[in-house]
Design a protein around this motif. Sequence first.
Motif, PDB file in Angstrom:
ATOM      1  N   GLU A   2      -6.724  57.750  96.070  1.00  0.00           N
ATOM      2  CA  GLU A   2      -6.585  59.228  96.055  1.00  0.00           C
ATOM      3  C   GLU A   2      -6.324  59.794  94.945  1.00  0.00           C
ATOM      4  OE1 GLU A   2      -3.541  60.219  98.911  1.00  0.00           O
ATOM      5  OE2 GLU A   2      -5.055  60.521 100.597  1.00  0.00           O
ATOM      6  N   LEU A   3      -7.559  60.563  94.356  1.00  0.00           N
ATOM      7  CA  LEU A   3      -7.504  61.309  92.970  1.00  0.00           C
ATOM      8  C   LEU A   3      -6.961  62.627  93.158  1.00  0.00           C
ATOM      9  CD1 LEU A   3     -11.104  60.540  91.851  1.00  0.00           C
ATOM     10  CD2 LEU A   3      -8.817  59.073  91.338  1.00  0.00           C
ATOM     11  N   GLU A   4      -6.086  62.959  92.216  1.00  0.00           N
ATOM     12  CA  GLU A   4      -5.417  64.342  92.219  1.00  0.00           C
ATOM     13  C   GLU A   4      -6.156  65.505  92.230  1.00  0.00           C
ATOM     14  OE1 GLU A   4      -1.864  64.611  92.461  1.00  0.00           O
ATOM     15  OE2 GLU A   4      -2.124  62.484  92.872  1.00  0.00           O
ATOM     16  N   THR A   5      -5.743  66.356  92.953  1.00  0.00           N
ATOM     17  CA  THR A   5      -6.382  67.847  93.161  1.00  0.00           C
ATOM     18  C   THR A   5      -5.588  68.698  91.852  1.00  0.00           C
ATOM     19  OG1 THR A   5      -4.803  68.664  94.456  1.00  0.00           O
ATOM     20  CG2 THR A   5      -6.722  67.846  95.467  1.00  0.00           C
ATOM     21  N   GLU A   6      -6.367  69.813  91.463  1.00  0.00           N
ATOM     22  CA  GLU A   6      -5.761  70.822  90.534  1.00  0.00           C
ATOM     23  C   GLU A   6      -5.914  72.117  90.858  1.00  0.00           C
ATOM     24  OE1 GLU A   6      -6.728  71.367  85.747  1.00  0.00           O
ATOM     25  OE2 GLU A   6      -8.337  70.618  87.036  1.00  0.00           O
ATOM     26  N   LEU A   7      -4.788  72.964  90.674  1.00  0.00           N
ATOM     27  CA  LEU A   7      -4.862  74.451  90.910  1.00  0.00           C
ATOM     28  C   LEU A   7      -5.578  75.120  89.750  1.00  0.00           C
ATOM     29  CD1 LEU A   7      -3.866  76.668  92.817  1.00  0.00           C
ATOM     30  CD2 LEU A   7      -1.917  76.882  91.266  1.00  0.00           C
ATOM     31  N   VAL A   8      -6.573  75.940  90.137  1.00  0.00           N
ATOM     32  CA  VAL A   8      -7.382  76.852  89.229  1.00  0.00           C
ATOM     33  C   VAL A   8      -7.068  78.148  89.469  1.00  0.00           C
ATOM     34  CG1 VAL A   8      -9.484  77.342  88.297  1.00  0.00           C
ATOM     35  CG2 VAL A   8      -9.290  74.901  89.071  1.00  0.00           C
ATOM     36  N   VAL A   9      -6.339  78.896  88.668  1.00  0.00           N
ATOM     37  CA  VAL A   9      -5.769  80.150  88.876  1.00  0.00           C
ATOM     38  C   VAL A   9      -6.875  81.066  88.207  1.00  0.00           C
ATOM     39  CG1 VAL A   9      -4.138  82.172  88.430  1.00  0.00           C
ATOM     40  CG2 VAL A   9      -3.558  79.446  88.681  1.00  0.00           C
ATOM     41  N   ARG A  10      -7.346  82.172  89.335  1.00  0.00           N
ATOM     42  CA  ARG A  10      -8.283  83.066  88.912  1.00  0.00           C
ATOM     43  C   ARG A  10      -7.675  84.438  89.282  1.00  0.00           C
ATOM     44  NH1 ARG A  10     -12.107  79.066  90.922  1.00  0.00           N
ATOM     45  NH2 ARG A  10     -13.168  78.196  89.084  1.00  0.00           N
ATOM     46  N   SER A  11      -8.448  85.325  89.808  1.00  0.00           N
ATOM     47  CA  SER A  11      -7.849  86.662  89.835  1.00  0.00           C
ATOM     48  C   SER A  11      -7.496  87.086  91.365  1.00  0.00           C
ATOM     49  CB  SER A  11      -8.833  87.728  89.558  1.00  0.00           C
ATOM     50  OG  SER A  11      -9.346  87.443  88.019  1.00  0.00           O
TER      51      SER A  11
END
Length: 356
Positions: free
Chosen positions: A326-335
């Motif tokens: 299981e590969l880690e997810t990543e939060l991508v912050v936009r608007s």
Amino acid sequence: MPRTGSTAGPTLAVVAREAGVSVPTASKVVNGRDDVAPETRRRVTEVLDRLGYVRRRGGPPKPHGMVDLVLASSPGGGAEGAAVVHEVERAAHAEGLEVVVSAGRHLGRDRLDRLAARGTAGVLFHGDAPSAAQRAWLARHRVPYVLVDPWAEPPRGTGWVGAADRGGGRAAVAHLLALGHERIAVLAADAPGRAGAGWLAGWREAVAGAGLPERAAYERRVGAAEPEPCGARLRTLELLALPEPPTAVCVESDAWVPGVYGALAERGLRVPDDMAVVGCGDLPEARWAVPGLTTVRRPVAEMAGAALALLARLASGGAADGLPVELETELVVRSSTAPPGGSSPRAGSAGAGGQR
């Protein structure tokens, strides 16, 4: 069907293992290809002779340097499927393999027989796992297979590579909590699925861990038969009609977000000032949305590459150690996220825990 040129003797995978090379490299030596180092060619040839491998005579050489990629037959995986194809082809090229792509709904017995006849090194299944009958066929013909981002929980002992979606659901809620939201809803698929179940479980854990009151009305399901944006639009309208509507919503798929945005616009509401929205996937929809969508990136390319590498190892006679992956997810912050009633933070800003 045998993987060598006769009905007896060692398979090419055995030869490759004995010589310490990959199946595609051994295949190149067998088929007289010139893109093999002299020392490697000598070592493989010695093993071929020692084990009594019978080379195929007459007709075109058998394409052992080939893998099959079976794309999901269910709707909704278009953007992810394209990314999987691109990355599998890139990773396969690096391994000296070629890729044959087919749709899962077309993988009947006749297609499986043709798959064996042309000497595939292995099969990658995207989304849909093979049926019990297909698994039995693959085992009988000694064809290794690996699942890429399986939707359902895979059968025990199956090699697969997926995303840590439970952590993604927790990260989405943690981001909204940090902005000051306490009324946080979720949209999830009304169907069994590994990824969706992980996303929903992560949302529940994070909400409960923050000590927020349990609000069953904030958990809304999108039916499998509903078109993606339309189902999300209807569930969002239901949330907005509540006596105390949420100030934020976590959406299981970026593909649903146009429906969420549309429902808010119908009610004269704005993203993120009236409702913050977090998606999942980092699909093209996330970058095209206005405002840009804050989302949990699922590492589709990395999953496809890791699955191809695992399949190449199995095809070479290696063991499936350390599975599943299981590969880690990543939060991508936009608007699309901001404090309740506040202004949007700078897109791309970094948060704790490796978020960006």
